[in-house]
Design an enzyme around this catalytic site. Sequence first.
Site, PDB file in Angstrom:
ATOM      1  N   GLY A  14       0.772  -1.240   0.000  1.00 36.26           N
ATOM      2  CA  GLY A  14       0.000   0.000   0.000  1.00 36.26           C
ATOM      3  C   GLY A  14       0.804   1.292   0.000  1.00 36.26           C
ATOM      4  N   ASP A  66      -5.234  -5.228  -5.885  1.00 39.95           N
ATOM      5  CA  ASP A  66      -4.178  -6.242  -5.737  1.00 39.95           C
ATOM      6  C   ASP A  66      -4.815  -7.613  -5.537  1.00 39.95           C
ATOM      7  OD1 ASP A  66      -0.886  -5.801  -4.996  1.00 39.95           O
ATOM      8  OD2 ASP A  66      -1.738  -7.801  -4.732  1.00 39.95           O
ATOM      9  N   ASP A  87      -7.934  -9.465  -9.388  1.00 36.89           N
ATOM     10  CA  ASP A  87      -6.903  -9.589 -10.420  1.00 36.89           C
ATOM     11  C   ASP A  87      -7.041  -8.405 -11.378  1.00 36.89           C
ATOM     12  OD1 ASP A  87      -5.323 -10.211 -12.589  1.00 36.89           O
ATOM     13  OD2 ASP A  87      -5.997 -12.296 -12.730  1.00 36.89           O
ATOM     14  N   ASP A 107       2.630  -0.964 -10.400  1.00 33.95           N
ATOM     15  CA  ASP A 107       3.899  -1.472  -9.843  1.00 33.95           C
ATOM     16  C   ASP A 107       3.783  -3.000  -9.763  1.00 33.95           C
ATOM     17  OD1 ASP A 107       6.461  -1.157  -8.788  1.00 33.95           O
ATOM     18  OD2 ASP A 107       5.759  -0.855  -6.736  1.00 33.95           O
ATOM     19  N   LYS A 132       5.977  -0.084 -14.045  1.00 30.83           N
ATOM     20  CA  LYS A 132       7.274  -0.736 -13.855  1.00 30.83           C
ATOM     21  C   LYS A 132       7.576  -1.587 -15.088  1.00 30.83           C
ATOM     22  CE  LYS A 132       7.609  -3.637 -10.248  1.00 30.83           C
ATOM     23  NZ  LYS A 132       8.390  -3.233  -9.090  1.00 30.83           N
TER      24      LYS A 132
END
Length: 219
Positions: free
Chosen positions: A72, A92, A108, A132, A172
């Site tokens: 978080g 998440d 998901d 991320d 990312k």
Amino acid sequence: MSRPGTRPPGPAKARTLSSRLWLERQARDPFVLAARREGWRSRAAFKLAQMDERFHLFATGRRVVDLGAAPGGWSQVAALKVGEMGRVVAVDLLPVDPISGVVILEMDATAEETLVAIRAALGGPADMVLSDMATPATGDRSIDHLRVMALCAQALDVAAALLRPGGAFVTKVLKGGADRDLLVAIKRAFGDVRHVKPPASRQDSREVYIVAQGFRAPR
Ligand code: SAM
């Protein structure tokens, strides 16, 4: 990803060399120590804060989606930056402990029904989609690379479905390998695309971030 303050698994003598090295590195890491001291749930919080310092990603009242949010840290930063008038939706596979001002979806991020749930929670088009997302490392560099890039491609689809024109996408990626097609797709969808290695990202990790701004909504 371990949460700060949780106990390492098993007695010390049963630890593998790699987990012992990991624990030693955590104990020395200035961002881990600062995260604990300042109440951030992960050292990753500093990466997002540093990208924001450089690119001015946030403003009060914005709607932000955080994909791969557990534990978080990024959502904490986002909630602080958008304030009470903003909206943060965190997604998440893992549970995330409540964060004031954040709607948490334990789902998901790549599933169709998650998109429906995010839209309902956002209450309007997103100003920014963050990802991320990562899977636990297998030790096989090419498998790890493919997995992260697949998550990144899926995050781009989510971003394209949710963003307002002019919106931003931060994701990312891993250095090297088969990310050319993905980069082409991101450059097609956004006016300004940069690669960034925030100082809080470990120098020995292949992780880098793409900050894409100026979403071009498909006509
Ligand atoms: N940004 C987070 C923070 O600041 O605390 C750290 C994120 S952690 C590096 C990566 C997260 O991606 C993991 O919690 C993992 O469960 C999540 N993840 C991986 N695949 C996912 C998926 N398909 N849907 C949702 N979350 C996913």
